[in-house]
Design a protein around this motif. Structure first.
Motif, PDB file in Angstrom:
ATOM      1  N   GLN A 177      33.515  47.893  46.458  1.00  0.00           N
ATOM      2  CA  GLN A 177      34.824  47.779  45.791  1.00  0.00           C
ATOM      3  C   GLN A 177      34.936  48.599  44.514  1.00  0.00           C
ATOM      4  O   GLN A 177      36.020  49.028  44.142  1.00  0.00           O
ATOM      5  N   VAL A 232      34.861  47.614  41.366  1.00  0.00           N
ATOM      6  CA  VAL A 232      35.772  46.979  40.411  1.00  0.00           C
ATOM      7  C   VAL A 232      35.007  45.981  39.548  1.00  0.00           C
ATOM      8  O   VAL A 232      33.941  45.480  39.922  1.00  0.00           O
ATOM      9  N   PHE A 259      35.757  42.361  37.667  1.00  0.00           N
ATOM     10  CA  PHE A 259      36.629  41.204  37.444  1.00  0.00           C
ATOM     11  C   PHE A 259      36.168  40.570  36.135  1.00  0.00           C
ATOM     12  O   PHE A 259      35.060  40.029  36.057  1.00  0.00           O
ATOM     13  N   TRP A 260      37.001  40.685  35.121  1.00  0.00           N
ATOM     14  CA  TRP A 260      36.625  40.237  33.770  1.00  0.00           C
ATOM     15  C   TRP A 260      37.405  38.985  33.397  1.00  0.00           C
ATOM     16  O   TRP A 260      38.630  38.946  33.512  1.00  0.00           O
ATOM     17  N   THR A 272      42.225  37.920  31.321  1.00  0.00           N
ATOM     18  CA  THR A 272      41.727  38.275  32.643  1.00  0.00           C
ATOM     19  C   THR A 272      42.063  39.745  32.891  1.00  0.00           C
ATOM     20  O   THR A 272      43.121  40.232  32.464  1.00  0.00           O
ATOM     21  N   LYS A 302      41.287  43.077  35.908  1.00  0.00           N
ATOM     22  CA  LYS A 302      40.637  43.712  37.057  1.00  0.00           C
ATOM     23  C   LYS A 302      40.615  45.209  36.768  1.00  0.00           C
ATOM     24  O   LYS A 302      41.667  45.823  36.586  1.00  0.00           O
ATOM     25  N   ASP A 349      39.197  49.097  37.712  1.00  0.00           N
ATOM     26  CA  ASP A 349      38.619  50.053  38.652  1.00  0.00           C
ATOM     27  C   ASP A 349      37.699  50.974  37.854  1.00  0.00           C
ATOM     28  O   ASP A 349      38.169  51.753  37.025  1.00  0.00           O
ATOM     29  N   GLU A 382      44.898  45.069  36.985  1.00  0.00           N
ATOM     30  CA  GLU A 382      45.647  43.833  36.710  1.00  0.00           C
ATOM     31  C   GLU A 382      45.147  43.253  35.389  1.00  0.00           C
ATOM     32  O   GLU A 382      43.958  43.311  35.101  1.00  0.00           O
ATOM     33  N   THR A 383      46.046  42.667  34.610  1.00  0.00           N
ATOM     34  CA  THR A 383      45.630  41.959  33.391  1.00  0.00           C
ATOM     35  C   THR A 383      46.786  41.154  32.826  1.00  0.00           C
ATOM     36  O   THR A 383      47.952  41.468  33.084  1.00  0.00           O
ATOM     37  N   SER A 426      30.935  45.331  43.148  1.00  0.00           N
ATOM     38  CA  SER A 426      31.918  44.634  42.311  1.00  0.00           C
ATOM     39  C   SER A 426      31.141  43.741  41.346  1.00  0.00           C
ATOM     40  O   SER A 426      30.099  43.185  41.692  1.00  0.00           O
ATOM     41  N   HIS A 429      31.444  40.569  38.630  1.00  0.00           N
ATOM     42  CA  HIS A 429      32.194  39.432  38.089  1.00  0.00           C
ATOM     43  C   HIS A 429      31.557  39.088  36.743  1.00  0.00           C
ATOM     44  O   HIS A 429      30.421  38.589  36.681  1.00  0.00           O
TER      45      HIS A 429
END
Length: 300
Positions: free
Chosen positions: A44, A46, A48-49, A60, A62, A64, A72-73, A102, A104
């Motif tokens: 992926q 990516v 995820f924060w 939050t 996301k 790349d 996204e945030t 990915s 997390h």
């Protein structure tokens, strides 16, 4: 999920002059920041924060990390800052953001963000440990500053620190015999420490002053009597005030306080240190400062 932890900090001596190599005494605080991590080989690329303040989520994102874009945030400005820090991590690390994994990643700040106890330095140190990179280099690329807070977070205890001619720090045990008499009062007037440093940098320095604060730090470290400690702290305040042209916290807020009041870190916003006296809680609360900690509340 893996976990890394770094403690927060309080700077007891040499504020401002720390950036020019003055010796600093700083202590680690009981609350700090946790960092949780998990990675998956799922192609992926990516991140995820999730960032929490005292177990309540606030950010939050996301990200790349192939194209370094925020997908996204809920807080774009904060997400961009995290993106830039992670870019530095990728550049410095041999093991992170090299494959199509990915990630997390979750942080949890254990103290209120406005306390000034090191939300950034604990983040930098945790990320550096996770990435097997130098936290001082990551901090310099991402934020700047003297680096004493990174030293505390890495040492996980009190330190003596200086950043010139090279970064040097040593772990110290700092628990003076009168620690039970010391208190910390939160001013709740959060200052931008970078602005304070810019003001300091605008003034020409004297080598004698850097040596003066280094010597004062050594005296404070070895001081075993509260009366002498109080005198050293008042001397420290007056010298800083005279140099940067800013009134002391005592003259601004506590003119009638019967004991010393010492600013900790960039002046004007975060914590001050003082000592107990008869009716001290009523005194500070009567001035509108209701967050008061004892030494054992905050310091290991």
């Amino acid at each position: 999920m893996g976990r890394i932890y770094s403690p927060g900090k309080l700077m007891l001596t040499s504020e401002y002059f720390a950036v020019d190599g003055a010796l600093v005494l700083a202590v680690a605080t009981k609350p700090g920041q946790e960092f949780f991590f998990e990675e998956n080989d799922d192609q992926q690329s990516v991140v995820f924060w999730e960032a929490y303040h005292q177990n309540e989520i606030w950010l939050t994102a996301k990200i790349d990390y192939k194209n370094w874009t925020v997908l996204e945030t809920n807080l774009p400005e904060n997400a961009v800052f995290i993106l830039k820090v992670l870019q530095h991590v990728q550049q410095l690390s041999d093991i992170r953001f090299k494959s199509d994994y990915s990630y997390h990643l979750k942080t949890n700040l254990q103290f209120p963000a406005d306390y000034g106890l090191g939300s950034s330095s604990t983040l930098m140190t945790n990320l550096a440990e996770w990435s097997q990179i130098d936290p001082f280099i990551l901090n310099e690329k991402s934020l700047g500053g003297s680096g004493y807070d990174i030293a505390v977070a890495q040492a996980k205890c009190a330190v003596l620190y200086r950043n010139q001619p090279d970064i040097f720090y040593e772990k110290v045990i700092y628990h003076p015999p009168f620690a039970g008499e010391l208190i910390f009062i939160h001013l709740n007037l959060k200052q931008n420490s970078r602005e304070g440093i810019q003001l300091y940098r605008s003034k020409s320095k004297l080598e004698e002053l850097i040596s003066f604060f280094s010597d004062l730090t050594k005296k404070i470290l070895l001081c075993g009597e509260l009366e002498k400690f109080s005198a050293l702290m008042m001397q420290h305040e007056q010298e800083i005030s005279h140099f940067i042209g800013i009134p002391t916290a005592k003259s601004l807020y506590f003119k009638d306080c019967p004991v010393f009041v010492k600013s900790l870190g960039a002046w004007g916003g975060d914590f001050v240190m003082s000592q107990k006296f008869t009716g001290y809680e009523d005194y500070f609360r009567g001035k509108g400062f209701t967050t008061i900690f004892s030494w054992s509340d905050l310091i290991d």
